[in-house]
Design a protein around this motif. Structure first.
Motif, PDB file in Angstrom:
ATOM      1  N   CYS A  25       0.834  -1.199   0.000  1.00 18.89           N
ATOM      2  CA  CYS A  25       0.000   0.000   0.000  1.00 18.89           C
ATOM      3  C   CYS A  25       0.865   1.244   0.000  1.00 18.89           C
ATOM      4  O   CYS A  25       0.598   2.185  -0.740  1.00 18.89           O
ATOM      5  N   ASP A  59      -7.419   8.305   2.433  1.00 18.72           N
ATOM      6  CA  ASP A  59      -7.269   6.854   2.420  1.00 18.72           C
ATOM      7  C   ASP A  59      -6.325   6.503   3.561  1.00 18.72           C
ATOM      8  O   ASP A  59      -5.121   6.724   3.473  1.00 18.72           O
ATOM      9  N   SER A  61      -5.682   3.569   4.661  1.00 19.75           N
ATOM     10  CA  SER A  61      -5.105   2.225   4.512  1.00 19.75           C
ATOM     11  C   SER A  61      -3.752   2.311   3.819  1.00 19.75           C
ATOM     12  O   SER A  61      -3.170   1.285   3.499  1.00 19.75           O
ATOM     13  N   CYS A  64      -4.380   1.774  -0.485  1.00 21.73           N
ATOM     14  CA  CYS A  64      -4.995   0.565  -1.051  1.00 21.73           C
ATOM     15  C   CYS A  64      -6.496   0.699  -1.279  1.00 21.73           C
ATOM     16  O   CYS A  64      -7.083  -0.084  -1.997  1.00 21.73           O
ATOM     17  N   ALA A  66      -8.745   0.380   1.169  1.00 22.92           N
ATOM     18  CA  ALA A  66      -9.462  -0.506   2.077  1.00 22.92           C
ATOM     19  C   ALA A  66     -10.202   0.255   3.175  1.00 22.92           C
ATOM     20  O   ALA A  66     -11.226  -0.206   3.667  1.00 22.92           O
ATOM     21  N   MET A  67      -9.682   1.432   3.546  1.00 22.90           N
ATOM     22  CA  MET A  67     -10.308   2.192   4.631  1.00 22.90           C
ATOM     23  C   MET A  67     -10.113   3.687   4.397  1.00 22.90           C
ATOM     24  O   MET A  67      -9.020   4.125   4.041  1.00 22.90           O
ATOM     25  N   MET A 100     -14.962  -1.597   0.578  1.00 25.33           N
ATOM     26  CA  MET A 100     -14.123  -1.128   1.685  1.00 25.33           C
ATOM     27  C   MET A 100     -14.170  -2.086   2.865  1.00 25.33           C
ATOM     28  O   MET A 100     -15.120  -2.838   3.031  1.00 25.33           O
ATOM     29  N   HIS A 101     -13.147  -1.973   3.700  1.00 24.44           N
ATOM     30  CA  HIS A 101     -13.127  -2.716   4.959  1.00 24.44           C
ATOM     31  C   HIS A 101     -13.594  -1.838   6.110  1.00 24.44           C
ATOM     32  O   HIS A 101     -14.049  -2.344   7.123  1.00 24.44           O
TER      33      HIS A 101
END
Length: 111
Positions: A25, A59, A61, A64, A66-67, A100-101
């Motif tokens: 990432c 972002d 994360s 990446c 993801a969050m 997304m996580h």
């Protein structure tokens, strides 16, 4: 340039030892000012909340996607409780959230 390469390599190597995903990432993010995901989410929110006086999408994360962390200030939130404000943001990002996580939302009303 060589110093930058060494610094970046050692940073990525250190991150890789602790978490291979974080390293990838970090490598992907590079020196860009905003990721594609940040731009896409900001665009959706600008469209859904045209009266927003402040908007920041990060972002968290490492690039990446993801969050994300969202800070949005809009008069459209006036008279609504925090839970209702967050629900509006979640509804606006309904499709983006699927990939997304996690998502951190901070809403506010202009003073």
């Amino acid at each position: 340039m060589l110093a930058c390469t060494r610094l970046c390599s050692s940073t990525v190597f250190s991150a890789f030892r602790s978490s291979p995903v974080a390293a990838v990432c970090q490598l992907q993010r590079g020196l860009s000012s905003q990721t594609d995901g940040e731009e896409r989410i900001a665009s959706v929110l600008k469209e859904k909340f045209p009266q927003a006086s402040k908007l920041k999408v990060v972002d968290i994360s490492g690039g990446c996607g993801a969050m994300y962390e969202i800070h949005i200030e809009s008069s459209e939130f006036k008279g609504k409780r925090t839970v209702q404000q967050h629900k509006l943001v979640n509804q606006a990002l309904k499709e983006e959230i699927q990939g997304m996580h996690g998502l951190r939302i901070f809403t506010d009303i202009p003073k």
